[in-house]
Scaffold this active site. Structure first.
Site, mmCIF file in Angstrom:
data_model
loop_
_atom_site.group_PDB
_atom_site.id
_atom_site.type_symbol
_atom_site.label_atom_id
_atom_site.label_comp_id
_atom_site.label_asym_id
_atom_site.label_seq_id
_atom_site.Cartn_x
_atom_site.Cartn_y
_atom_site.Cartn_z
ATOM 1 N N GLU A 296 0.829 -1.202 0.000
ATOM 2 C CA GLU A 296 0.000 0.000 0.000
ATOM 3 C C GLU A 296 0.872 1.265 0.000
ATOM 4 O OE1 GLU A 296 -3.324 -0.521 2.649
ATOM 5 O OE2 GLU A 296 -4.008 1.526 2.377
ATOM 6 N N HIS A 325 6.333 -27.145 0.500
ATOM 7 C CA HIS A 325 5.542 -28.211 -0.130
ATOM 8 C C HIS A 325 4.407 -27.631 -0.957
ATOM 9 C CE1 HIS A 325 7.704 -31.206 2.288
ATOM 10 N NE2 HIS A 325 7.774 -30.194 3.143
ATOM 11 N N LYS A 439 -13.764 2.261 -2.060
ATOM 12 C CA LYS A 439 -14.536 2.680 -0.886
ATOM 13 C C LYS A 439 -15.756 3.476 -1.326
ATOM 14 C CE LYS A 439 -11.141 3.031 2.895
ATOM 15 N NZ LYS A 439 -10.565 3.854 3.939
HETATM 16 O O1 PA5 Z 1 -3.040 1.935 6.121
HETATM 17 C C1 PA5 Z 1 -4.123 2.478 5.979
HETATM 18 O O2 PA5 Z 1 -4.237 3.707 5.957
HETATM 19 C C2 PA5 Z 1 -5.380 1.666 5.806
HETATM 20 O O3 PA5 Z 1 -5.108 0.308 5.773
HETATM 21 C C3 PA5 Z 1 -6.331 1.936 6.980
HETATM 22 O O4 PA5 Z 1 -5.711 1.546 8.165
HETATM 23 C C4 PA5 Z 1 -7.650 1.183 6.780
HETATM 24 O O5 PA5 Z 1 -8.250 1.544 5.565
HETATM 25 C C5 PA5 Z 1 -8.604 1.463 7.933
HETATM 26 O O6 PA5 Z 1 -8.854 2.844 8.032
HETATM 27 P P1 PA5 Z 1 -9.524 3.452 9.322
HETATM 28 O O7 PA5 Z 1 -8.616 3.239 10.471
HETATM 29 O O8 PA5 Z 1 -9.729 4.895 9.006
HETATM 30 O O9 PA5 Z 1 -10.833 2.727 9.533
#
Ligand code: PA5
Length: 470
Positions: A296, A325, A439
């Site tokens: 990410e 395996h 989203k």
């Molecule tokens: O790394 C990130 O920013 C995302 O993985 C968020 O942690 C995830 O989308 C959850 O977001 P939030 O904490 O606002 O619910």
């Protein structure tokens, strides 16, 4: 006695091990070190100016005080269950800490053998899974603490779970529902902050300037860890020690800089699949955590100059010896487009001897009198050897032991490596604009106000995409 230190062994990435077509020469590493050194220096200067806030967490005494006090308060109430509701960066660190630092089957141990409540981290909205969890905790709701973690409060998955749980608590506990709820969220703004303030729920802060996947060393990851007996002061001490190591501009002394250098150099050479393969069950979920952090943070369409670049390594998780395996056939004989990052433990928390048995067939006799730990590490050495024979570059991050200190080091190591790699790739490692579209369309499909345009766009897409299914 000095605390045990993680070590990065990259000898099997060198041309002397895997040949010059697939390995790096020391001269190449030296040449690549200069831009890395500059990147580290710039990052450290930016830190002094208030950026890269996750690096401040290990030394944030106030944050530690707040989390420790909350743990003390809730631990005193002897909850049977702790349920964390969160997703992505609000869940993966919690899972990783629990797997690394508590017994593998923590939840099925009797209460007297555990250091805290049973822990369930719900990072999905699969109705069967969530329904099954409700079956398990239903009879014990009063003895269950829920920790809702959402920086924004808008994440559909966590919001839906929260609404279900709040309703359950309201039915079982009436007005006292807030006693079983702690919300970890942005201290200043956001949807969840508004709910917390209006209802007066107990809340812990997600530190400003720290994104989800960089937040495990804040209340996000520390509260559940502390509740389950993890010594958070030692975890933070380990992270602080690594933070000092990764501030050094001498690349040969800075393991995050070296990791970023090597993985970036291999990326440029076309080895874009980065396989993390722990030879330790305790470390397996840290590989999941790494997968999110690396993917990410580094998978980006545009660089910092606005050019369309579509960059990013693909992190892959494998588990030794299990995936020998399952995956190793491909890893040795398939395309040579991967770098292997083994995690190895020198001294396991415990070992299990293989008994000596009279009359064993010769094919099995070699095992007797050895231990499972020795076998697992022999499998790691043998797999690395086999990969190297196929000219596949490998590196090893070696844990002297798995402890709070070394896990804290590992977390900070990869966070810092991610920042440096982002700099080498000239992208922003802290945003995730591509996650947004999915989203928004989820909101639209679930009928959220303000998403009419997306709902129409989806209808048009569904109509136009034709039919092809069997
Ligand atoms: O790394 C990130 O920013 C995302 O993985 C968020 O942690 C995830 O989308 C959850 O977001 P939030 O904490 O606002 O619910």
């Amino acid at each position: 006695m000095a605390a045990p230190q993680l070590r990065l062994d990259y000898a099997s990435t060198l041309d002397t091990a895997v040949g010059s077509a697939h390995g790096l020469s020391l001269a190449e590493i030296e040449r690549a070190a200069e831009p890395v050194r500059e990147a580290v220096q710039r990052i450290e200067a930016e830190r002094r100016a208030g950026q890269h806030r996750y690096r401040d967490l290990p030394d944030d005494a106030e944050m530690r005080r707040v989390v420790t006090a909350a743990v003390k308060r809730y631990a005193a109430r002897k909850f049977e269950n702790l349920v964390v509701l969160g997703i992505g960066g609000s869940a993966l660190g919690n899972i990783a800490l629990q797997t690394a630092l508590n017994p593998c089957y923590h939840n099925v141990l009797p209460a007297r053998s555990r250091r805290g409540p049973r822990l369930f981290v719900m990072d999905n909205v699969d109705p069967t899974q969530f329904g099954n969890l409700l079956d398990v905790i239903g009879p014990a709701v009063k003895k269950t603490l829920f920790n809702v973690i959402s920086k924004s409060g808008e994440t559909a998955e966590t919001a839906a779970q929260f609404l279900i749980v709040r309703d359950l608590l309201a039915r079982k506990l009436g007005k006292g529902l807030a006693r079983n709820l702690v919300v970890t969220t942005d201290p200043e703004g956001g949807t969840m902050r508004g709910i917390v303030d209006a209802a007066g729920y107990d809340a812990l802060p997600v530190p400003p300037g720290v994104g989800g996947r960089f937040s495990v060393l804040s209340a996000v990851g520390l509260f559940s860890a502390g509740m389950c007996g993890v010594r958070i002061d030692k975890l933070l001490a380990g992270a602080a020690a690594m933070s000092r190591r990764v501030a050094q501009s001498n690349v040969s002394k800075n393991p995050a800089a070296m990791l970023a250098l090597l993985l970036h150099a291999f990326y440029v050479r076309g080895k874009r699949l980065h396989v993390m393969m722990p030879y330790s069950y305790q470390l397996k979920d840290l590989a999941d955590w790494y997968r999110q952090l690396w993917a990410e943070s580094l998978g980006k369409a545009d660089d910092l100059d606005g050019n369309r670049v579509n960059l990013g390594p693909t992190p892959i998780k494998a588990l030794g010896a299990t995936d020998q395996h399952s995956q190793v056939q491909l890893y040795r004989e398939g395309p040579n487009d991967k770098v292997f990052i083994f995690l190895e433990v020198e001294r396991f928390a415990r070992d299990v001897p293989i008994p000596k048995v009279a009359g064993l067939p010769a094919d099995l006799a070699y095992l007797q009198g050895k231990t499972l730990g020795r076998l697992l590490n022999a499998e790691k050495a043998a797999t690395e050897y086999a990969l190297v024979q196929s000219q596949r570059p490998c590196m090893t991050i070696r844990f002297p032991v798995v402890s709070e200190e070394t896990v804290g080091q590992f977390i900070l190591l990869w966070e810092a490596a991610t920042t440096i790699a982002g700099r080498l790739m000239n992208i922003n490692p802290y945003d995730q604009p591509a996650v947004q579209l999915g989203k928004e369309f989820t909101f639209a499909l679930m009928g959220k106000k303000g998403y009419r345009q997306q709902a129409d766009a989806y209808k048009a897409y569904a109509k136009s995409r034709g039919k092809a299914a069997i």
